[in-house]
Motif scaffolding. Structure first.
Motif, short mmCIF file in Angstrom:
data_model
loop_
_atom_site.label_atom_id
_atom_site.label_comp_id
_atom_site.label_asym_id
_atom_site.label_seq_id
_atom_site.Cartn_x
_atom_site.Cartn_y
_atom_site.Cartn_z
N LYS A 251 0.83 -1.33 0.09
CA LYS A 251 0.02 -0.02 -0.04
C LYS A 251 0.85 1.26 -0.06
N GLU B 213 2.07 1.86 -3.45
CA GLU B 213 0.86 2.41 -4.24
C GLU B 213 0.95 3.89 -4.06
N LEU B 214 0.72 4.13 -2.91
CA LEU B 214 0.73 5.53 -2.43
C LEU B 214 1.40 6.51 -2.78
N ALA C 8 3.30 6.02 -5.50
CA ALA C 8 3.28 6.25 -6.98
C ALA C 8 2.10 6.99 -7.34
N GLN C 9 0.97 7.21 -6.37
CA GLN C 9 -0.11 7.85 -6.85
C GLN C 9 -0.07 9.34 -6.27
N HIS C 10 0.57 9.61 -5.25
CA HIS C 10 0.43 10.93 -4.73
C HIS C 10 1.92 11.57 -4.43
N ASN C 11 1.94 12.61 -4.49
CA ASN C 11 3.31 13.37 -4.02
C ASN C 11 3.34 13.32 -2.51
N TYR D 198 -2.39 9.00 4.76
CA TYR D 198 -2.97 8.23 3.67
C TYR D 198 -3.13 6.57 3.97
N THR E 184 10.47 17.50 -6.47
CA THR E 184 9.41 17.60 -7.63
C THR E 184 9.58 18.76 -8.54
N LYS F 276 8.99 14.49 -2.73
CA LYS F 276 8.31 13.38 -2.35
C LYS F 276 9.02 12.29 -2.32
#
Length: 149
Positions: free
Chosen positions: A8, A11-12, A14-17, A27, A54, A60
């Protein structure tokens, strides 16, 4: 539970900064994982997460890329990256390298375990490769050319 949490986390990020451990904890909490700051800190070390900048100047978390190359591929890459030229002197092959790379390239040649090579001596940018038999120098040169081309 730990491997599910690790999955998880990957995944997190990868999906969010996600910039901080607190953000990551939030999260994870929203995803149903109850964690402490100490657990998140351990997870970050275990997963080898690192921070990058970023485009907007913030940080991030990202997963560190792990080099999956085999040792032989690594030795070939070192030889390819450091190689400049080579020349023959009887049964000695003289390899010129990028400054400071001779020891790494010599170690790579030694680790390739070519039966024709007795060993290497390296300076800063030059390697002497002792080839066992004069007639085998051409084969060693061919091996090297196939790697560095």
């Amino acid at each position: 539970m730990r491997s599910e949490r690790h999955q998880k986390i990957l995944e997190l990020i990868a999906q969010h900064n996600i910039e901080t451990q607190d953000e990551l904890a939030n999260y994870l909490s929203k995803a149903g994982f109850k964690t402490t700051q100490a657990t998140i800190s351990r997870d970050i070390r275990t997963l080898r997460l690192t921070k990058i900048v970023t485009d907007d100047g913030h940080f991030k978390y990202v997963a560190e890329k792990i080099d999956q190359a085999t040792p032989m591929e690594k030795y070939r890459r070192i030889l390819r990256d450091g190689f400049i030229s080579m020349d023959q002197a009887e049964n000695i092959l003289v390899i010129r390298t990028v400054a400071g790379m001779a020891m790494a390239v010599a170690a790579a040649v030694d680790e390739m375990n070519w039966t024709e090579v007795a060993g290497c001596i390296a300076g800063d940018d030059t390697i002497f490769v002792a080839v066992r038999e004069k007639q085998d120098v051409a084969a060693v040169i061919d091996y090297i050319w196939t790697i560095v081309k």
